[in-house]
Design an enzyme around this catalytic site. Structure first.
Site, PDB file in Angstrom:
ATOM      1  N   CYS A 139       0.922  -1.297   0.111  1.00  0.00           N
ATOM      2  CA  CYS A 139       0.094  -0.181   0.105  1.00  0.00           C
ATOM      3  C   CYS A 139       0.836   1.292   0.073  1.00  0.00           C
ATOM      4  O   CYS A 139       1.538   1.640  -1.027  1.00  0.00           O
ATOM      5  CB  CYS A 139      -1.042   0.052   1.217  1.00  0.00           C
ATOM      6  SG  CYS A 139      -2.302   1.147   0.987  1.00  0.00           S
ATOM      7  N   HIS A 169      -3.620  -5.522   1.135  1.00  0.00           N
ATOM      8  CA  HIS A 169      -2.826  -5.800   2.298  1.00  0.00           C
ATOM      9  C   HIS A 169      -2.597  -7.314   3.016  1.00  0.00           C
ATOM     10  O   HIS A 169      -3.888  -7.830   3.732  1.00  0.00           O
ATOM     11  CB  HIS A 169      -3.356  -5.077   3.655  1.00  0.00           C
ATOM     12  CG  HIS A 169      -3.393  -3.433   3.349  1.00  0.00           C
ATOM     13  ND1 HIS A 169      -2.329  -2.893   4.164  1.00  0.00           N
ATOM     14  CD2 HIS A 169      -3.888  -2.531   2.628  1.00  0.00           C
ATOM     15  CE1 HIS A 169      -2.405  -1.734   3.798  1.00  0.00           C
ATOM     16  NE2 HIS A 169      -3.250  -1.523   2.977  1.00  0.00           N
ATOM     17  N   GLU A 224      -0.892  -8.452   5.059  1.00  0.00           N
ATOM     18  CA  GLU A 224      -0.468  -8.550   6.621  1.00  0.00           C
ATOM     19  C   GLU A 224      -1.864  -8.658   7.362  1.00  0.00           C
ATOM     20  O   GLU A 224      -1.694  -9.077   8.514  1.00  0.00           O
ATOM     21  CB  GLU A 224       0.207  -7.686   6.788  1.00  0.00           C
ATOM     22  CG  GLU A 224      -0.230  -6.277   7.209  1.00  0.00           C
ATOM     23  CD  GLU A 224      -0.492  -5.370   5.973  1.00  0.00           C
ATOM     24  OE1 GLU A 224      -0.746  -6.056   4.888  1.00  0.00           O
ATOM     25  OE2 GLU A 224      -0.703  -4.119   6.044  1.00  0.00           O
TER      26      GLU A 224
END
Lengths: 82, 225
Positions: B87, B196, B198
Site C-alpha cells: 500500500c 494488504h 498482512e
C-alpha cells in the site's frame, strides 16, 4: 528577497479525478461555461540571494526530484516580480 | 537462527505492527526499523508497511522516499535484498524509482475498504514464489490512492516480462491500468502490492489466510540462500 513559483500539474493524459469533481460542482452551481477543470499545486519559494542561473538550476533540480513526480506530473519554474 | 525481516516505521505508518505479526507468524524474526536512521540492523529483508507516511503530504510516499532509512534500503535493494512495499510502501517504492510507474487517486475519488479477490500471476518473485500459478486469493484492500499508472510502453514491458505479480479480478476497485494490483522489479527482489496481505494471516482475523504466503515465500528464499 526574490520569490520563485513552481507550478505542478498532472500531465494532460493522466486522469484528474479531483479536477473532474470540481468541474461537476461548478456545473451544479450554474457555471455552465466552464468546460473543464484541472487541479494542480503551486509552490512559492522565497530565495536568499540572487536568482541567477545557478539558483534556478538548483530549483529546477528540486522540482524534478521532490516537488513533482515526473512520471505523472509536469512543472514550470518562474521568478515573480516583487 | 531464523531470518530477520525489518519493518520500517515512518511518522504516519499504520500497519507496521500487523506486518511484524505476519512476519512472526511466517516464522521469521521481525525487526523494527526507524525512518530517521540509516541503520538496517543487519536485516535480511525489509517490509515497507501501509499507512500515511508524513500524512501523505505532497504526494503519497514522496517525503518518506527521502528519509534516511530509504537511502540504505535503496542501496540494499539494488544489491538484491528482498523489499516488499504494501500500500503506502508500494507508493514509496514507486517514488523511489525502485519500481516503475506511480499510484494516483482512485478514479472514483472514494477511499475504498473491502475484501478483494486477486489472481497471482508471478510465482518467481521474492514474495510470491510460494503461490501456485494463477492462484486466486482474497485479502483486504484499503486505499485512497491505489490507481496504478505507467505509460503504455512500461505497461507492455511489465506484461511481457511477467512482472505483474497480481491483478484485481471480479472488478477493478480504483482504476488501476490493466487491473494491476502489484508489480515487481526486473530482478524480482523488489515487490509492491496495493492490497494488504498482512491483514490475512491468522484464523479469525481477516477474510482468509492467503496473505501469509507472501511472507513465507521470502522466508523460504532466505533460508535457502
Amino acid at each position: 528577497m526574490a520569490r520563485v513559483v513552481v507550478d505542478v500539474m498532472l500531465k494532460s493524459e493522466i486522469l484528474d479525478p479531483q479536477g473532474k469533481a470540481v468541474e461537476r460542482a461548478a456545473d451544479r452551481l450554474g457555471y455552465s461555461t466552464i468546460a473543464s477543470v484541472r487541479q494542480g499545486k503551486r509552490f512559492e519559494l522565497q530565495v536568499d540571494g540572487p536568482v541567477d542561473d545557478a539558483a534556478l538550476a538548483s530549483i529546477h533540480e528540486l522540482a524534478e526530484s521532490l516537488l513533482a513526480n515526473t512520471v505523472i506530473e509536469d512543472f514550470t519554474v518562474r521568478v515573480e516580480d516583487n | 537462527m531464523s531470518p530477520r525481516v525489518g519493518v520500517v516505521t515512518f511518522p504516519g505508518s499504520l500497519d507496521d505492527r500487523d506486518a511484524q505479526r505476519a512476519i512472526r507468524l511466517a516464522g521469521a524474526e521481525p525487526v523494527a526499523l526507524w525512518h530517521g536512521t540509516t541503520d538496517l540492523s543487519k536485516v535480511d529483508a525489509v517490509v515497507l508497511p501501509g499507512g500515511f507516511s508524513y500524512g501523505d503530504y505532497l504526494r503519497a510516499g514522496a517525503i518518506a522516499r527521502f528519509s534516511p532509512i530509504m537511502t540504505s534500503i535503496i542501496d540494499a535493494a539494488n544489491d538484491g535484498m528482498p523489499v516488499f512495499g504494501i500500500c503506502n510502501g508500494f507508493q514509496v517504492l514507486c517514488e523511489s524509482h525502485l519500481l516503475p510507474g506511480a499510484l494516483t487517486r482512485n478514479d472514483h475519488l472514494h477511499f475504498i475498504c473491502r475484501d478483494q479477490k486477486l489472481r497471482i500471476e508471478n510465482t518467481t518473485s521474492a514474495f510470491t514464489s510460494g503461490f501456485a500459478a494463477n492462484q486466486e486469493i482474497v485479502i483486504p484492500l484499503k486505499n485512497g490512492e491505489g490507481s496504478y499508472i505507467a505509460d503504455e510502453r512500461t505497461l507492455d514491458e511489465l506484461e511481457a516480462t511477467g512482472r505483474i505479480i497480481a491483478r484485481y479480478i471480479d472488478g477493478n476497485p480504483n482504476g488501476s491500468r490493466r487491473d494491476i494490483a502489484g508489480i515487481t522489479n526486473e530482478a524480482g527482489n523488489v515487490v509492491g502490492l496495493m492490497p494488504h496481505p498482512e491483514h490475512a494471516v491468522e484464523a479469525g482475523f481477516g477474510p482468509s489466510l492467503d496473505g501469509l504466503t507472501f511472507f513465507t515465500s521470502v522466508l523460504s528464499r532466505l533460508v535457502n540462500t
